[in-house]
Motif scaffolding. Structure first.
Motif, PDB file in Angstrom:
ATOM      1  N   PHE A 109      37.900 -57.553  53.997  1.00 44.93           N
ATOM      2  CA  PHE A 109      37.189 -58.653  53.338  1.00 44.93           C
ATOM      3  C   PHE A 109      37.938 -59.166  52.118  1.00 44.93           C
ATOM      4  N   LEU A 110      38.429 -58.267  51.264  1.00 45.32           N
ATOM      5  CA  LEU A 110      39.060 -58.712  50.013  1.00 45.32           C
ATOM      6  C   LEU A 110      40.320 -59.538  50.260  1.00 45.32           C
ATOM      7  N   PRO A 111      41.285 -59.061  51.078  1.00 43.89           N
ATOM      8  CA  PRO A 111      42.428 -59.929  51.355  1.00 43.89           C
ATOM      9  C   PRO A 111      42.031 -61.210  52.078  1.00 43.89           C
ATOM     10  N   CYS A 112      41.014 -61.137  52.960  1.00 40.24           N
ATOM     11  CA  CYS A 112      40.530 -62.349  53.625  1.00 40.24           C
ATOM     12  C   CYS A 112      39.969 -63.340  52.618  1.00 40.24           C
ATOM     13  N   ALA A 113      39.239 -62.829  51.632  1.00 38.37           N
ATOM     14  CA  ALA A 113      38.660 -63.700  50.602  1.00 38.37           C
ATOM     15  C   ALA A 113      39.760 -64.429  49.845  1.00 38.37           C
ATOM     16  N   MET A 114      40.841 -63.713  49.537  1.00 35.90           N
ATOM     17  CA  MET A 114      41.955 -64.354  48.836  1.00 35.90           C
ATOM     18  C   MET A 114      42.631 -65.398  49.715  1.00 35.90           C
ATOM     19  N   VAL A 115      42.874 -65.062  50.980  1.00 33.72           N
ATOM     20  CA  VAL A 115      43.571 -65.984  51.882  1.00 33.72           C
ATOM     21  C   VAL A 115      42.760 -67.257  52.088  1.00 33.72           C
ATOM     22  N   ILE A 116      41.473 -67.117  52.356  1.00 39.31           N
ATOM     23  CA  ILE A 116      40.631 -68.292  52.627  1.00 39.31           C
ATOM     24  C   ILE A 116      40.501 -69.159  51.385  1.00 39.31           C
ATOM     25  N   THR A 117      40.282 -68.523  50.235  1.00 35.92           N
ATOM     26  CA  THR A 117      40.160 -69.289  48.993  1.00 35.92           C
ATOM     27  C   THR A 117      41.472 -70.001  48.663  1.00 35.92           C
ATOM     28  N   SER A 118      42.595 -69.341  48.922  1.00 39.28           N
ATOM     29  CA  SER A 118      43.885 -69.978  48.636  1.00 39.28           C
ATOM     30  C   SER A 118      44.114 -71.180  49.544  1.00 39.28           C
ATOM     31  N   ALA A 119      43.700 -71.073  50.813  1.00 41.79           N
ATOM     32  CA  ALA A 119      43.872 -72.192  51.736  1.00 41.79           C
ATOM     33  C   ALA A 119      43.051 -73.399  51.303  1.00 41.79           C
TER      34      ALA A 119
END
Length: 467
Positions: A109-119
């Motif tokens: 979840f945490l790396p996904c949260a960063m990736v999605i927010t960055s996109a």
């Protein structure tokens, strides 16, 4: 006619003191934007210059020449505001959000949260992505039992990737304008440093997330269901909607001029909007001028999608113009040289010069709490020194990105830190230790310049191409 006397350090410090006091009071005490304080700073700088015998014609020339250097960035920002409105109207941005949330996995979840927010931040900026999508992610993390400060750190790390790399970001364009480099060229040169910081942050969040792997896909679906259904019921979604983003990235990689690349992104999205959303020319033109207004019925989604348009970009453009005026006065009158001279006597390498820029930028974020000021002031202070030493100005862009943009959200009383703490509901000092991307950027900027520096050679002997 009175002869101009040499500008002293005390003269320049008087200007900065007046400027800092006005910024501090306006931003922190009166909750104002920095526009008028910066304009008053221009008046203070001009008054000090006139008092030292500087001609008004020279001061005015400095302002005009400085604004002229930022005109390309201003044109790009105008096009970006059009692009944002059209991309939302056409479903490009909604598709990015929808498919991004769909592929999120509880175990990461945490790396996904960063990736999605960055996109998403690459299109709507750091504040837009953190203040809307970030709220949804905070709700999911609560259900998964992940500490709020850790989640907020991942969200902010992702949000500030857009502020570093997106040619659609106003802070990226301001950095390009200040250093006198095209925004696409600045982004390309900065990418390796940002990429390293991004990977380090992802690794950090992956390791931190290993302690919180008990969540289920149903938990995420439950917390994002209303969010996703609001988007899918309003827009006709398809992977084809990623084509304008792919086209824009292709233009960046192929070194297509920024104005042409962004224009291609606008036109391609307009065609898709007409074909897939049934948007008429009038709706697309209205979104380009006034921005898109969310009408999904979900307040969080509507806040996220209400963005873009020429009207919304005018405050940023006017602030850039005023910031360039201020820098032009300081530079033409000699105040900038008076400020940098004491620092440069202590600097003997490219690494030291980078450190001076980074530290000055962080100090600006602390004492004159606004990200725009932290980019514009140190950038103009040290730009001439980079030219005198024959150092590529793009290296100055790396220092400003690492020192000014990345750290603005880590200062509680800075406009960025205050905003992030307010919308995410987590105190700045609580999430700051987990904002891995923001924390690593200043360090990696220094390391990158240390690697580029010729070991053992004094700064004056270093090569490089000035922009």
């Amino acid at each position: 006619m009175r002869k101009q006397r040499e500008i002293r350090l005390t003269d320049a410090l008087i200007t900065l003191f007046c400027f800092g006091i006005m910024i501090f009071l306006a931003v922190l005490r009166w909750d104002m934007t920095p526009h008028i304080p910066m304009l008053l700073g221009c008046i203070a700088a001009a008054a000090v210059s006139l008092a030292r015998g500087c001609k008004w014609s020279l001061i005015q020339q400095g302002m005009v020449e400085s604004i002229a250097q930022s005109l390309e960035s201003i044109i790009i920002l105008l096009l970006i505001s059009v692009l944002m409105g059209v991309w939302i109207q056409s479903g490009v941005v909604p598709a990015m959000i929808y498919y991004g949330l769909k592929v999120m996995a509880p175990s990461i979840f945490l790396p996904c949260a960063m990736v999605i927010t960055s996109a998403v931040s690459m299109v709507v900026g750091s504040w837009g992505s953190a203040g809307t999508l970030g709220l949804a992610l905070m709700g999911i993390s609560q259900a998964l039992g992940i500490p709020a400060p850790l989640t907020a750190g991942a969200i902010i790390s992702g949000a500030y990737v857009g502020d570093q790399l997106s040619p659609l970001s106003d802070s990226t364009n301001l950095t390009g304008a200040v250093i006198g480099v095209s925004v696409f060229e600045h982004v390309r040169f900065l990418s390796p440093v940002v990429g390293c910081s991004y990977l380090l942050a992802l690794a950090g969040y992956f390791l931190a997330g290993l302690h919180y792997r008990s969540g289920t896909a149903e938990t995420i679906a439950e917390n994002t269901g209303a969010f996703l259904s609001s988007i899918s019921s309003t827009f006709s979604l398809s992977p084809l909607l990623f084509l304008p983003m792919i086209l824009l990235i292709f233009c960046i990689l192929r070194r297509v001029p920024a104005i042409l690349g962004i224009s291609a992104g606008i036109l391609s999205a307009g065609v898709l909007g007409a074909l897939m959303q049934g948007s008429g020319l009038s709706a697309l033109m209205r979104a380009a001028k006034e921005g898109y207004v969310g009408t999904t019925g979900n307040s969080m989604v509507d806040r996220l999608l209400t963005a873009g348009g020429l009207d919304a970009m005018m405050p940023s453009i006017s602030l850039i113009i005023i910031a360039m005026m201020f820098g032009g006065i300081l530079e033409k009158s000699g105040q900038m040289r008076a400020l940098t001279a004491p620092v440069m006597r202590l600097v003997h390498s490219l690494t030291g010069l980078t450190g001076a820029v980074v530290l000055t930028s962080i100090l600006s974020n602390v004492t004159m709490p606004d990200q725009y000021v932290a980019v514009a002031l140190p950038g103009r202070m040290f730009r001439g020194e980079y030219d005198r030493q024959g150092i590529d100005r793009r290296k100055l862009g790396i220092a400003l990105s690492g020192g000014a943009i990345a750290t603005s959200a880590l200062v509680p009383w800075n406009t960025c830190g205050s905003f992030m703490a307010g919308v995410l509901g987590v105190p700045t000092l609580s999430y700051a230790q987990y904002a891995f991307f923001n924390l690593s950027m200043p360090v990696l900027a220094m390391l990158a310049m240390a690697a580029a520096s010729r070991k053992g050679r004094p700064l004056q002997q270093q090569g490089g191409k000035a922009a």
